[in-house]
Design an enzyme around this catalytic site. Structure first.
Site, PDB file in Angstrom:
ATOM      1  N   HIS A 181      19.403  -6.707  17.469  1.00  0.00           N
ATOM      2  CA  HIS A 181      18.544  -6.001  16.510  1.00  0.00           C
ATOM      3  C   HIS A 181      17.063  -6.134  16.855  1.00  0.00           C
ATOM      4  O   HIS A 181      16.243  -5.397  16.320  1.00  0.00           O
ATOM      5  CB  HIS A 181      18.791  -6.547  15.099  1.00  0.00           C
ATOM      6  N   ASP A 389       8.263  -4.985  17.553  1.00  0.00           N
ATOM      7  CA  ASP A 389       9.329  -4.922  16.549  1.00  0.00           C
ATOM      8  C   ASP A 389      10.516  -4.191  17.159  1.00  0.00           C
ATOM      9  O   ASP A 389      10.317  -3.177  17.845  1.00  0.00           O
ATOM     10  CB  ASP A 389       8.822  -4.131  15.326  1.00  0.00           C
TER      11      ASP A 389
HETATM   12  O1  F6P Z   1      15.693  -8.459  12.457  1.00  0.00           O
HETATM   13  C1  F6P Z   1      16.266  -9.655  12.713  1.00  0.00           C
HETATM   14  C2  F6P Z   1      16.649 -10.428  11.461  1.00  0.00           C
HETATM   15  O2  F6P Z   1      17.403 -11.539  11.833  1.00  0.00           O
HETATM   16  C3  F6P Z   1      17.441  -9.608  10.483  1.00  0.00           C
HETATM   17  O3  F6P Z   1      18.791  -9.557  10.792  1.00  0.00           O
HETATM   18  C4  F6P Z   1      17.146 -10.303   9.186  1.00  0.00           C
HETATM   19  O4  F6P Z   1      17.278  -9.487   8.085  1.00  0.00           O
HETATM   20  C5  F6P Z   1      15.700 -10.709   9.358  1.00  0.00           C
HETATM   21  O5  F6P Z   1      15.509 -10.860  10.738  1.00  0.00           O
HETATM   22  C6  F6P Z   1      15.378 -11.950   8.556  1.00  0.00           C
HETATM   23  O6  F6P Z   1      15.907 -13.036   9.196  1.00  0.00           O
HETATM   24  P1  F6P Z   1      16.463 -14.384   8.577  1.00  0.00           P
HETATM   25  O7  F6P Z   1      17.943 -14.240   8.535  1.00  0.00           O
HETATM   26  O8  F6P Z   1      15.993 -15.418   9.525  1.00  0.00           O
HETATM   27  O9  F6P Z   1      15.886 -14.548   7.196  1.00  0.00           O
END
Ligand code: F6P
Length: 488
Positions: A181, A389
């Site tokens: 992602h 990003d």
């Molecule tokens: O974009 C990467 C990501 O891991 C998403 O999957 C997630 O919503 C966001 O960052 C927030 O991450 P965390 O799980 O560390 O709160």
């Protein structure tokens, strides 16, 4: 709605009442489970938490009787598999130490900054790597225990890059997809990683590897060729044993219809009017981000602050609302960022506020979805300025929410979304003067010019929603295995 899982010990051992017959034909594996614990009739219940990935995969999970495997967000709690809103979930426990070393450490203080252009300094610690490997192994074992013969397994994101290979060793019969992602770094940065070979081999254990943009897929394939000496051809690679895998881009999106419907709902329409009235400004600039150093918040606030202090934006007429959602608060770099931007905003407001109003309204909190939807509806300009990003879904959410075709999107060229949203007001967030000019242009352009841009943006977003993304990936994953050579 759900069962009420009991807390178990702080270990990862399989318990006797865990499913012993692997039956799921579709398995999603992600660091986090898509559930939240809420107060229910008899104590606590689990509810599916809203989010694009869940929305896209929920129908597939239901249709195929699939399961979602992940961590439920609390350390030291080992829960039994349970059902939430009709979806089977299998929790993977993490001890407190693993949260520190695997999640906050290796995932979010090593890989996260490295993969985002090293905009913060990545830290390399051998004990973090050991924890990362051990947790990835645990995830792989959980999958191996629930996936039925020949199942489709879709592994998500940078926290679980070793799972595809580990799983293949345990279960060569399953078909494995992996989607990153976040950005995949260029070779010059990736080479810093002491465990670069293991990570590449880990991901390449998948049959299909998805990235947000084509450049990242190319970087990955090039590294397989140069570092692991894999044979490659276009988007295909030949892994040891002659297995052919593919790596290509699948730009992720959002549930467009849900955002449009929410934006047009009577409650949100009324709330947007109320917000406009309360802010009492002719022009509302808006930003909403996780409080993360990749999001370019310092640069954005500096640019807007200078526009106010130079009198090019009038604080009597214009307000900038910035929502910063708390995130990864135990990681040092995030604590520093919070201090920095709060100091910056304090200075700007301190020198330019009147008793009645401040140029910047800053909110450091989680907001419910409908409140964000009201802000999207009310905002004249959304400012999205990441330094790097993977995609940036906020930009797409804003476009989907502007059902009346109004609004203007200022977007960093370093967001994956900029590859698709070419009609946005594109900025380089490192160029503060350039960014100031573009923000002003987004404010001052004629309504007709803004509508023209928004029409093009909406066409792009409406035609490429989260379902298109999931269908494309799963379709390609389904086809893999048929071509047996690099050429086909
Ligand atoms: O974009 C990467 C990501 O891991 C998403 O999957 C997630 O919503 C966001 O960052 C927030 O991450 P965390 O799980 O560390 O709160």
């Amino acid at each position: 709605m759900t069962s009420n899982p009991e807390s178990k010990s702080d270990t990862a051992q399989a318990t006797p009442d865990r499913p012993t017959t692997p039956t799921a034909s579709f398995v999603v594996v992600a660091n986090r489970l898509p559930v939240e614990r809420v107060p229910g009739h008899d104590g606590e219940e689990w509810r599916m938490s809203p989010g694009g990935l869940v929305t896209a995969l929920e129908p597939v999970l239901r249709e195929k009787g699939g399961v979602w495997i992940g961590w439920h967000g609390v350390s030291g709690e080992d829960l039994e598999p349970f059902e939430a809103s009709g979806i089977q979930v299998v929790p993977v426990p993490l001890s407190r130490e693993e949260v520190t070393e695997y999640y906050e450490g290796m995932s979010n203080a090593t890989l996260w900054p490295l993969y985002h252009d090293s905009v913060a300094f990545p830290e390399y610690h051998r004990e973090w790597w050991d924890a990362y490997r051990a947790v990835n192994q645990r995830f792989a074992e959980r999958v191996a225990a629930v996936a039925g013969e020949g199942a489709i397994v879709w592994v998500q994101d940078y926290q679980l890059q070793l799972v595809p290979r580990m799983l293949r060793e345990l279960r060569p019969d399953v078909r494995i997809g992996f989607f990153l992602h976040i950005p995949f770094p260029p070779a010059e940065l990736f080479q810093q990683l002491p465990w670069r070979r293991q990570i590449l081999e880990g991901i390449a254990g998948a049959d299909l590897v998805g990235f947000q943009v084509p450049k990242d897929a190319h970087n990955f394939v090039r590294l397989l060729r140069q570092m692991l000496r894999y044979e490659t051809r276009r988007d295909r690679f030949s892994a040891p044993g002659g297995r052919i895998g593919r790596a290509r881009a699948y730009p992720i999106s959002i549930d467009v219809e849900a955002f449009a419907q929410l934006s047009d709902s009577p409650g949100v329409v009324a709330r947007a009017q109320e917000v406009r009235h309360d802010l009492g400004a002719k022009t509302i600039l808006f930003g909403v981000d996780r409080l993360d150093y990749t999001k370019g918040l310092r640069q954005r606030i500096l640019a807007v602050g200078e526009l106010f202090s130079e009198g090019r934006l009038d604080p009597e007429e214009t307000v900038f609302v910035q929502i910063a959602t708390p995130s990864r608060e135990r990681v040092e770099e995030y604590q520093r960022l919070r201090d920095d931007i709060e100091l910056l905003i304090g200075r700007i407001n301190g020198s330019m506020s009147t008793i009645a109003r401040s140029p910047i309204t800053y909110l450091h909190t989680h907001f419910p979805k409908d409140e964000i939807a009201a802000m999207y509806r009310a905002a004249d300009v959304l400012i999205v300025t990441p330094l790097r990003d993977g995609m940036n879904l906020v930009a797409k959410e804003y476009v989907a929410s502007k059902t009346d075709g109004s609004g203007a999107l200022v977007l960093s060229e370093f967001a994956g979304a900029a590859e698709e949203l070419k009609q946005a007001y594109i900025v380089n967030p490192y160029d503060i003067n350039g960014m100031k000019e573009m923000i002003l242009q987004a404010v001052r352009d004629s309504p007709a010019a803004k509508r023209r841009r928004m029409r093009a943006l909406r066409r792009q977003v409406l035609n490429n929603d989260i379902h298109v993304w999931a269908d494309a990936f799963l379709h390609d994953l389904d086809l893999i295995g048929y071509p047996t050579t690099l050429e086909s």
